[in-house]
Motif scaffolding. Structure first.
Motif, PDB file in Angstrom:
ATOM      1  N   CYS A 234       2.776  -0.575   4.475  1.00  0.00           N
ATOM      2  CA  CYS A 234       1.943   0.630   4.552  1.00  0.00           C
ATOM      3  C   CYS A 234       2.463   1.440   5.727  1.00  0.00           C
ATOM      4  CB  CYS A 234       0.472   0.238   4.748  1.00  0.00           C
ATOM      5  SG  CYS A 234      -0.679   1.633   4.684  1.00  0.00           S
TER       6      CYS A 234
ATOM      7  N   ASP B 286       0.123  -3.486  -5.904  1.00  0.00           N
ATOM      8  CA  ASP B 286      -0.460  -2.568  -4.934  1.00  0.00           C
ATOM      9  C   ASP B 286      -1.989  -2.635  -5.025  1.00  0.00           C
ATOM     10  OD1 ASP B 286       1.073  -0.288  -3.233  1.00  0.00           O
ATOM     11  OD2 ASP B 286      -0.947   0.398  -3.699  1.00  0.00           O
TER      12      ASP B 286
ATOM     13  N   VAL C 281      -1.511  10.131   4.909  1.00  0.00           N
ATOM     14  CA  VAL C 281      -1.071   9.387   3.721  1.00  0.00           C
ATOM     15  C   VAL C 281       0.214   8.640   4.056  1.00  0.00           C
ATOM     16  CG1 VAL C 281      -0.357   9.540   1.301  1.00  0.00           C
ATOM     17  CG2 VAL C 281      -2.089  11.111   2.183  1.00  0.00           C
TER      18      VAL C 281
ATOM     19  N   HIS D 198       0.871  -1.187   0.000  1.00  0.00           N
ATOM     20  CA  HIS D 198       0.000   0.000   0.000  1.00  0.00           C
ATOM     21  C   HIS D 198       0.900   1.227   0.000  1.00  0.00           C
ATOM     22  CE1 HIS D 198      -3.729  -2.239   0.816  1.00  0.00           C
ATOM     23  NE2 HIS D 198      -3.067  -2.907   1.740  1.00  0.00           N
TER      24      HIS D 198
ATOM     25  N   ILE E 207      -7.962   1.482  -3.792  1.00  0.00           N
ATOM     26  CA  ILE E 207      -9.042   1.367  -2.805  1.00  0.00           C
ATOM     27  C   ILE E 207      -9.988   2.558  -2.942  1.00  0.00           C
ATOM     28  CG2 ILE E 207      -9.630   1.053  -0.378  1.00  0.00           C
ATOM     29  CD1 ILE E 207      -6.884  -0.060   0.105  1.00  0.00           C
TER      30      ILE E 207
ATOM     31  N   TRP F  74      -4.880   6.153  -9.087  1.00  0.00           N
ATOM     32  CA  TRP F  74      -3.713   5.402  -8.608  1.00  0.00           C
ATOM     33  C   TRP F  74      -2.665   5.249  -9.712  1.00  0.00           C
ATOM     34  CZ3 TRP F  74      -7.223   5.219  -4.715  1.00  0.00           C
ATOM     35  CH2 TRP F  74      -6.797   4.867  -3.434  1.00  0.00           C
TER      36      TRP F  74
ATOM     37  N   GLN G 113       1.709   5.103  -0.772  1.00  0.00           N
ATOM     38  CA  GLN G 113       1.032   6.396  -0.950  1.00  0.00           C
ATOM     39  C   GLN G 113      -0.461   6.310  -0.607  1.00  0.00           C
ATOM     40  OE1 GLN G 113       2.648   8.232  -4.460  1.00  0.00           O
ATOM     41  NE2 GLN G 113       1.044   9.780  -4.563  1.00  0.00           N
ATOM     42  N   LEU G 114      -0.840   5.404   0.283  1.00  0.00           N
ATOM     43  CA  LEU G 114      -2.253   5.176   0.586  1.00  0.00           C
ATOM     44  C   LEU G 114      -2.821   6.276   1.480  1.00  0.00           C
ATOM     45  CD1 LEU G 114      -4.752   3.259   0.528  1.00  0.00           C
ATOM     46  CD2 LEU G 114      -3.864   2.265   2.654  1.00  0.00           C
TER      47      LEU G 114
ATOM     48  N   ASP H 133       5.806   6.478  -0.637  1.00  0.00           N
ATOM     49  CA  ASP H 133       5.039   6.633  -1.871  1.00  0.00           C
ATOM     50  C   ASP H 133       5.555   5.627  -2.899  1.00  0.00           C
ATOM     51  OD1 ASP H 133       7.449   7.691  -2.738  1.00  0.00           O
ATOM     52  OD2 ASP H 133       6.649   9.694  -3.179  1.00  0.00           O
TER      53      ASP H 133
ATOM     54  N   PHE I  23      -5.156   7.188   4.232  1.00  0.00           N
ATOM     55  CA  PHE I  23      -5.789   6.309   5.219  1.00  0.00           C
ATOM     56  C   PHE I  23      -5.834   6.982   6.580  1.00  0.00           C
ATOM     57  CE2 PHE I  23      -5.494   2.312   7.937  1.00  0.00           C
ATOM     58  CZ  PHE I  23      -6.799   1.920   7.698  1.00  0.00           C
TER      59      PHE I  23
END
Length: 500
Positions: A325, A97, A75, A66, A100, A114, A68-69, A79, A71
């Motif tokens: 992540c 990856d 973030v 994951h 989402i 993405w 650059q998620l 990345d 969340f």
């Protein structure tokens, strides 16, 4: 790219595939393996890498990152540049990856967003799974477009993160039906989201606000129940299932027993669950404890990592990833007074191969061939990119690693290539070190030095109906599962019900 970089000879190593080891030189040209043999004659000007006394293995494939998620209000700091940079430094040459989308939003729009983040940054090849966070006709249509036009052959459903990503059983059933029809692999994050919400309320009412509350509100039976439930639902549809980040004995046993019953289910362990445990949640330093917060959590039973490795060695679990992540200490501090606000996630993409070699091969639980299977080849087969990836063979991509199984390194946040300021494996001494990483036939990591090009990674499309996944599923569809009983019509008495 200069000519000597596009012509490469790896000389004198022991090549390792899943079925055997063999002594050979490997000649690569224009990003592909062109020739394998002893004492190969190659064009003048070819760059030569001495692999004498070392292993040559297929580049690692991490099927669970994951980067650059966005969340929990922030973030992830790794990345697509920092994350893939760390990946190649650790011997991984492809990542998959996750896209989402939010509830009620377009899967296609999220996919394009993405792609925009990744394409300009990735330093190695990559692909995407796509999450299904809600259900409706639009979702079904977009899943079909993603499968047929965008090279996506896997979709993930969350059974946790209630009101954010979580789908209920009915939605999951329909998503599984759609995956089956499209020839895509259904994936699940298996935890009982309703029980987690109630458990978190209980912990906070008891005044337990620290990271230990994170594990206590989602004990392993919560993961085990959801894993069993997902397998049962998928089996009703005859849909193959892939359980991501298996973190407990309970969940892994559900997968093992499901496979014994004939269910088509694959289990993915991750580096975090194999290399450390959940006792860190009770560390006196809050920042240290919070650094390990992830979902599902690491288990405080210190025997769990070894148990999961045993199952990997025996093919009761099939694949390893990382769920990389990362959030730095200041981001984790968003939950300093409430563990439910700590961003979930840990590192792993750089250290996965070394941790698994140490805990698996150096410990004597598996041989190098099995190591290659669980770090590269099986993922390539499951996600339908074999033999392009995951094998040392003529015509395959020149994604390779010169690996020293006897050398050691000490893992530390002070020396890793991640953007995060913490490493969950801090101080671990690992046998097994990548000396040279080759991506697309180009040396990108050489004895501690990176030579990467931002954005040079390619998006890899993955066709539907992987034979490794759907082979027996398609055969089972030819055999009627249900059969009507032919009988004479009933003509006897019928009770009279009162009028409503």
């Amino acid at each position: 790219m200069s000519s000597d970089e596009r012509r490469l000879l790896i000389k004198g190593g022991t090549c390792v595939n899943v079925d055997h080891k063999f002594e050979a030189d490997v000649y690569c040209q224009n990003g592909l393996i062109r020739e394998i043999g002893i004492d190969l004659k190659v064009p003048e000007g070819t760059r030569v890498i001495d692999a004498n006394g070392k292993f040559v293995i297929p580049g690692g494939i991490d099927p669970h990152t994951h980067f650059q998620l966005p969340f929990m209000g922030t973030v992830a700091v790794d990345d697509f540049y920092a994350g893939t940079r760390a990946a190649v430094a650790g011997g991984t040459t492809m990542i998959i990856d996750f896209v989402i989308p939010g509830k009620g939003t377009s899967l296609l729009d999220a996919y394009e967003r993405w792609r925009g983040w990744a394409d300009e940054k990735v330093c190695c090849d990559y692909s995407f799974h796509v999450a299904v966070t809600w259900w409706g006709d639009q979702v079904a249509r977009e899943m079909e477009i993603l499968t047929k036009e965008k090279g996506v052959n896997s979709f993930k459903m969350f059974m946790a993160y209630k009101d954010v990503y979580m789908v209920n059983d009915e939605e999951m059933y329909h998503a599984f039906e759609c995956c089956k029809r499209l020839g895509a692999l259904a994936q699940v994050h298996a935890e009982n989201g309703d029980l987690i919400v109630e458990g978190a309320k209980k912990m906070l009412e008891l005044g337990i606000t620290g990271p230990e509350g994170h594990e206590m509100c989602r004990p392993e039976e919560v993961e085990g129940e959801a894993t069993h439930r997902a397998i049962v639902i998928a089996n009703q549809v005859n849909c193959p299932l892939y359980v991501v980040h298996v973190m407990s004995r309970s969940a892994s046993d559900a997968i093992r027993k499901g496979r014994q019953r004939g269910c088509v289910v694959f289990g993915e362990a991750i580096a975090a669950g194999l290399g450390t445990d959940g006792t860190n949640y009770w560390h006196k330093c809050w920042r240290h404890a919070a650094g390990y917060v992830m979902g599902p959590p690491l288990r405080p039973d210190s025997s769990t990592p070894g148990y999961l490795m045993d199952l990997l060695a025996n093919d009761d679990l099939q694949v390893t990833g990382t769920d990389n992540c990362t959030f730095n200490g200041d981001q984790k501090a968003l939950g300093k007074d409430n563990f439910t606000r700590i961003p979930n996630g840990v590192n792993g993409v750089e250290d996965r191969l070394s941790v698994i070699w140490e805990k698996g091969v150096h410990s004597g639980k598996m041989d190098p061939c099995r190591f290659v299977a669980i770090t590269s080849t099986t993922a390539a087969k499951i996600f339908n990119i074999y033999p392009q990836k995951g094998v040392i063979a003529v015509g395959s991509d020149a994604d390779l690693v010169v690996w020293d199984g006897d050398a050691t390194r000490t893992i530390s946040a002070t020396t890793h290539h991640h953007a995060v300021d913490f490493n969950i494996f801090e101080g671990m001494i690992c046998h097994g070190v990548p000396l040279v990483t080759i991506s697309q036939g180009r040396v990108v990591y050489d004895h501690g030095k990176l030579d990467i090009v931002r954005g040079c990674g390619r998006y890899i499309s993955r066709p539907a109906f992987s034979s490794h996944v759907f082979g027996c599923v398609q055969q089972r569809d030819k055999i009627p599962r249900y059969e009507k009983v032919e009988r004479e019509p009933y003509t006897g008495p019928i009770v009279q019900l009162p009028a409503s």
